[in-house]
Motif scaffolding. Structure first.
Motif, short mmCIF file in Angstrom:
data_model
loop_
_atom_site.label_atom_id
_atom_site.label_comp_id
_atom_site.label_asym_id
_atom_site.label_seq_id
_atom_site.Cartn_x
_atom_site.Cartn_y
_atom_site.Cartn_z
N GLY A 1 0.83 -0.91 -0.39
CA GLY A 1 -0.65 -0.14 0.20
C GLY A 1 1.02 1.62 -0.06
N ILE A 2 0.44 2.09 -1.14
CA ILE A 2 0.58 3.41 -1.10
C ILE A 2 0.15 4.63 -0.30
CG2 ILE A 2 2.37 5.07 -2.91
CD1 ILE A 2 3.14 2.98 -3.60
N VAL A 3 0.29 5.39 0.06
CA VAL A 3 -0.69 6.33 0.79
C VAL A 3 -0.47 8.41 0.34
CG1 VAL A 3 -2.10 7.33 2.60
CG2 VAL A 3 -1.00 5.37 2.89
N GLU A 4 -1.26 8.41 -0.55
CA GLU A 4 -1.81 9.68 -0.78
C GLU A 4 -2.16 10.31 -0.21
OE1 GLU A 4 1.47 10.68 -2.76
OE2 GLU A 4 2.04 8.26 -3.36
N TYR A 5 -2.03 11.89 -0.33
CA TYR A 5 -3.43 12.86 0.16
C TYR A 5 -3.57 14.11 -0.15
CZ TYR A 5 -1.94 10.52 4.77
OH TYR A 5 -2.32 9.66 5.52
N THR A 6 -5.00 14.32 -1.04
CA THR A 6 -4.86 14.60 -1.95
C THR A 6 -4.77 16.39 -1.44
OG1 THR A 6 -6.88 13.87 -2.74
CG2 THR A 6 -7.50 15.64 -3.28
N PRO A 7 -4.11 17.33 -2.91
CA PRO A 7 -4.44 17.31 -4.34
C PRO A 7 -3.21 16.82 -4.53
CG PRO A 7 -3.54 19.32 -3.35
CD PRO A 7 -3.80 18.94 -2.14
N GLU A 8 -2.24 16.24 -3.33
CA GLU A 8 -1.06 15.06 -5.05
C GLU A 8 -1.89 13.93 -5.35
OE1 GLU A 8 -0.67 16.99 -1.91
OE2 GLU A 8 1.39 17.35 -1.82
N ALA A 9 -1.37 13.67 -6.51
CA ALA A 9 -2.03 12.46 -7.09
C ALA A 9 -1.38 12.41 -8.12
CB ALA A 9 -3.81 13.17 -7.66
N TYR A 10 -2.05 10.69 -8.61
CA TYR A 10 -0.64 10.91 -10.22
C TYR A 10 -1.56 11.47 -11.20
CZ TYR A 10 -3.91 6.33 -11.86
OH TYR A 10 -4.74 5.89 -11.24
N LEU A 11 -0.50 10.83 -12.22
CA LEU A 11 -1.19 10.68 -13.67
C LEU A 11 -1.05 9.23 -14.31
CD1 LEU A 11 -0.02 14.33 -15.08
CD2 LEU A 11 -2.33 13.78 -14.08
N THR B 1 -2.13 -1.65 -3.69
CA THR B 1 -2.92 -0.66 -3.93
C THR B 1 -2.46 0.97 -3.13
OG1 THR B 1 -3.74 -2.33 -2.07
CG2 THR B 1 -4.79 -0.78 -1.76
N LEU B 2 -3.40 1.86 -3.38
CA LEU B 2 -3.06 3.29 -3.97
C LEU B 2 -4.34 3.72 -2.66
CD1 LEU B 2 -2.02 6.60 -3.98
CD2 LEU B 2 -3.78 6.22 -6.09
N TYR B 3 -4.17 4.49 -1.56
CA TYR B 3 -4.53 5.01 -0.70
C TYR B 3 -5.01 6.33 -1.10
CZ TYR B 3 -4.98 0.30 2.02
OH TYR B 3 -4.43 -0.70 2.86
N GLN B 4 -5.88 6.82 -1.31
CA GLN B 4 -6.37 8.41 -2.29
C GLN B 4 -7.34 9.26 -1.02
OE1 GLN B 4 -4.21 9.92 -4.82
NE2 GLN B 4 -4.89 11.80 -4.10
N VAL B 5 -6.57 10.06 -0.25
CA VAL B 5 -7.03 10.29 1.33
C VAL B 5 -7.24 11.56 0.57
CG1 VAL B 5 -7.41 10.82 3.92
CG2 VAL B 5 -5.64 8.44 2.19
N GLY B 6 -8.58 12.51 1.40
CA GLY B 6 -8.96 13.63 1.38
C GLY B 6 -9.96 14.48 -0.05
N ASP B 7 -11.06 14.97 0.47
CA ASP B 7 -11.32 15.30 -0.52
C ASP B 7 -10.62 16.90 -0.45
OD1 ASP B 7 -12.10 18.03 0.55
OD2 ASP B 7 -14.07 17.07 1.03
N MET B 8 -11.11 17.59 -1.98
CA MET B 8 -9.80 18.72 -2.71
C MET B 8 -10.19 20.69 -1.62
SD MET B 8 -8.24 18.40 -5.33
CE MET B 8 -7.89 19.60 -5.76
N VAL B 9 -11.50 20.22 -1.43
CA VAL B 9 -11.70 20.59 -0.56
C VAL B 9 -11.03 20.81 1.23
CG1 VAL B 9 -13.77 22.44 0.18
CG2 VAL B 9 -13.63 21.11 -1.03
N GLU B 10 -11.40 19.95 1.81
CA GLU B 10 -11.05 20.07 3.16
C GLU B 10 -9.78 19.37 3.18
OE1 GLU B 10 -11.84 20.49 7.76
OE2 GLU B 10 -12.89 21.36 5.48
N GLY B 11 -9.46 18.01 2.60
CA GLY B 11 -8.15 17.49 2.76
C GLY B 11 -8.07 16.80 3.38
N ALA B 12 -7.09 15.93 4.48
CA ALA B 12 -7.19 15.03 5.01
C ALA B 12 -5.61 15.10 5.95
CB ALA B 12 -6.98 13.62 4.73
N SER B 13 -5.42 14.49 6.93
CA SER B 13 -4.76 14.04 8.46
C SER B 13 -4.35 12.31 7.82
CB SER B 13 -5.03 15.11 9.31
OG SER B 13 -5.85 13.62 9.91
N PHE B 14 -3.24 11.60 9.08
CA PHE B 14 -3.03 10.84 9.17
C PHE B 14 -3.88 9.90 9.71
CE2 PHE B 14 1.78 12.15 9.03
CZ PHE B 14 1.84 12.36 7.93
#
Length: 643
Positions: free
Chosen positions: A256-266, A327-340
């Protein structure tokens, strides 16, 4: 500075208290003692006035959990190679049952509140038993907690109610983790309307990978390792660490690799990388698990938005081969974001309420009622943890309170009990914190500070912290690496919050006895009793990464962390194929005598910061590169010899 260091032992004490490592309650009638204290007002905030005595001030008491005092012992029991229970990991249900709140704790706190004049209808135990909520006025709260509440304002226009310190009776302290509102001053600030998530205090702020610009990939061979001192490719890493392995238990395994929106892959970047350096990866995508509205956004593009995710996935997916799903865990929306914490909530539904649940001055709240926000429910237990989880983001330890970090650290221990390996990058600024800031005597963080500033979760004793190395200029992959000193410096040092774990004591004691740092005690935690980091390292310089349709040279512990994650995933593959358990929490194993010499010891380089050269890489463990870089053939053979 001296004030900070003078409080180090008390900070360690506070974390120990937070983890429940104190004795049982004393006499029902006991004097008040300091429970939490804040040393300074965070930058950007100013004191306005005392809070009105008659204003409503709802109090929330986060209750301590059962068995937290035994969590290190329980984790060592399934993680130490000499234990008869090595590899006998727990189920999620067993973890939930073991750490459920006790009735004794609930009764003790509730009765104390009632005895102080609050009517029963104003005292509520939440359904999950993690909180006790009290409808109070400011005057009543100040009397109950022996404190004073004040109103602070920020330049953004946001107000915040807090106190400088508060007290609890001695017989109540073991039952209460923390109280809100109180000293916690991690208030989230509003962003500009044209600015996506990732505001101050969010993971990744200041800890993103660095780049020196674009390179021509045509000149870089996908198989030749003669130029690895200038360009790191998957072939270089396989040569450096002996990763010549084809997975065979892919259906049983996971990475598993964790990313936090808005960071995202193409996906177009993965395809470009595949055409040049990763045969078989073209058209392959990670399996994405959306958490709290996370998705692979394309509205914002550029290195700042795609560099981290592109790096993590291109190298992580390549090194485990396209045959192994990532597995990509993509966390948080574009408005609020997210924490660990938002991510951990999704892995473990009990964590949503553990020791009082999330702190919404720090953690994102869902549903997100802001325009364009994710309106679905908060993710609680909606995602299955993979066997290895790599995260290339971090906070500065000083960004957060000791109680906040202790609660989160305990959750990493619970994941370790379930057989999960948790990796975090150690930081890219040497002994300084993210954004190259250091601590001041009053606890603030500035560019001209002089006290070493450790990162978190790297200082949590229940994760594996990953530093960075480099192939030295004009050297080959067959010669020893050194600590990374190109563009970034490997984060490392000693925690100001967490005590030294037992598994690390021998290694750190040896370092301090033989290579004691030549810095005054006012600059670093020189007590010899605190957690040292990182634990291990891998190359972190000159990575060739496809970003936004071109190749860039990338640097950081953001590089070294997923590389180690891929290597441990392949070790899990070998063990699962042999009918054995996953390696789980690896620190007690890799620090054990049996694993001595199985990492490539790094003895050159240092990690500058805070106006110093930082610490030195030395024989054995050091607070620059840890135990060293992985030697896959030796490690997989040794792990296969364990039960």
């Amino acid at each position: 500075m001296q004030g900070i260091l003078a409080n180090m032992q008390s900070l360690l004490y506070l974390v120990v208290l937070s983890l429940g490592l104190l004795a049982a309650a004393e006499s029902p009638i006991s004097p008040y003692s300091l429970h939490e204290k804040r040393t300074h007002i965070p930058a950007g905030w100013s004191l306005q006035r005392r809070h009105e005595p008659t204003s409503a001030l709802p109090l929330r008491f986060a209750l301590t959990q059962s068995n937290i005092d035994n969590i290190e012992k329980l984790l060592m029991d399934v993680s130490h190679p000499e234990s008869s229970n090595y590899g006998n990991h727990w189920t999620a249900g067993q973890v939930i049952q073991a750490f459920a709140p006790s009735e004794e704790t609930i009764s003790a706190v509730r009765n104390w509140i009632l005895e102080n004049g609050f009517e029963e209808e104003r005292v509520k135990v939440t359904s999950n038993k993690g909180w006790i909520e009290v409808d109070a006025t400011t005057e009543e709260a100040e009397r109950l907690l022996q404190t004073e509440y004040k109103v602070y304002s920020h330049a953004s226009g946001k107000n915040h109610v807090a106190c400088d310190a508060y007290h609890l009776p001695s017989h109540i302290q073991p039952h209460v983790d923390f109280v809100t509102p109180s000293v916690h001053f991690d208030a989230r600030l509003s962003r500009r309307s044209d600015e996506p998530a990732r505001s101050v205090g969010k993971p990744g702020y200041g800890s993103a990978p660095k780049t020196t610009g674009q390179v021509d990939a045509v000149e870089i061979s996908s198989t030749d390792v003669s130029t690895c001192d200038e360009y790191i490719t998957p072939a270089c890493l396989r040569a450096l660490y002996g990763l010549d392995y084809t997975p065979v238990a892919t259906a049983k395994n996971s990475f598993g690799i964790v990313e936090y929106t808005p960071e995202a892959y193409l996906q177009t970047d993965i395809n470009l990388f595949a055409m040049n350096f990763s045969e078989g990866l073209y058209g392959v995508s990670p399996y994405m698990v959306s958490i709290d509205g996370g998705y692979a956004q394309t509205e914002y593009q550029g290195f700042d938005y795609n560099g981290e995710s592109d790096l993590d996935l291109q190298y992580g997916m390549t090194l485990v081969t396209p045959a192994q799903q990532v597995t990509l865990y993509q966390v948080g929306d574009m408005v609020e974001g997210a924490s660990f914490n938002n991510f951990l909530d999704a892995l473990d539904g009990s964590y949503c309420t553990f020791e009082g649940g999330d702190d919404y001055t720090q953690d994102a709240m869902y549903p997100d009622t802001e325009p364009g926000g994710y309106m679905g429910p908060e993710a609680c237990g909606t995602a299955t943890p993979t066997y290895v989880i790599s995260t290339s983001y971090s906070y500065n330890e000083a960004d957060l309170t000791p109680f906040y970090t202790a609660r989160q650290c305990a959750e990493y221990a619970k994941l370790g009990l379930m057989g999960v390996t948790i990796l975090y990058s150690s930081g890219d600024y040497g002994v300084a914190g993210n954004d190259d800031v250091c601590l001041n005597p009053n606890g603030t963080q500035t560019a001209d500070g002089t006290m070493f500033n450790p990162t978190f979760p790297g200082t949590c004793p229940y994760i594996t912290s990953v530093g960075a190395t480099q192939v030295n200029p004009n050297s080959t992959v067959y010669e020893p690496e050194s600590a990374c000193e190109q563009v970034i410096y490997s984060g490392g040092g000693f925690s100001n919050y967490f005590a030294m774990p037992s598994y690390q004591k021998e290694a750190v004691d040896y370092y301090l006895a033989n290579y004691y740092p030549d810095y005054p005690a006012t600059m670093w935690n020189s007590t010899g009793m605190s957690r040292g980091f990182p634990d291990i390292s891998a190359n972190g310089a000159n990575y060739v990464v496809a970003v936004n349709g071109a190749f860039e040279l990338v640097y950081g512990t953001s590089c070294s962390t997923p590389v180690n994650g891929a290597i441990f995933t392949m070790i899990n593959d070998a063990r699962l194929a042999a009918g054995k358990s996953t390696i789980g929490f690896i620190n007690p194993t890799i620090y054990s005598t049996d694993f001595s010499g199985l990492f490539n010891d790094i003895t050159m380089g240092d990690n500058p910061g805070c106006g110093t050269n930082g610490f030195n890489a030395t024989p054995g463990w050091d607070p620059v590169t840890g135990l060293g870089t992985p030697n896959f053939p030796k490690l997989v053979a040794k792990w296969l010899s364990l039960p």
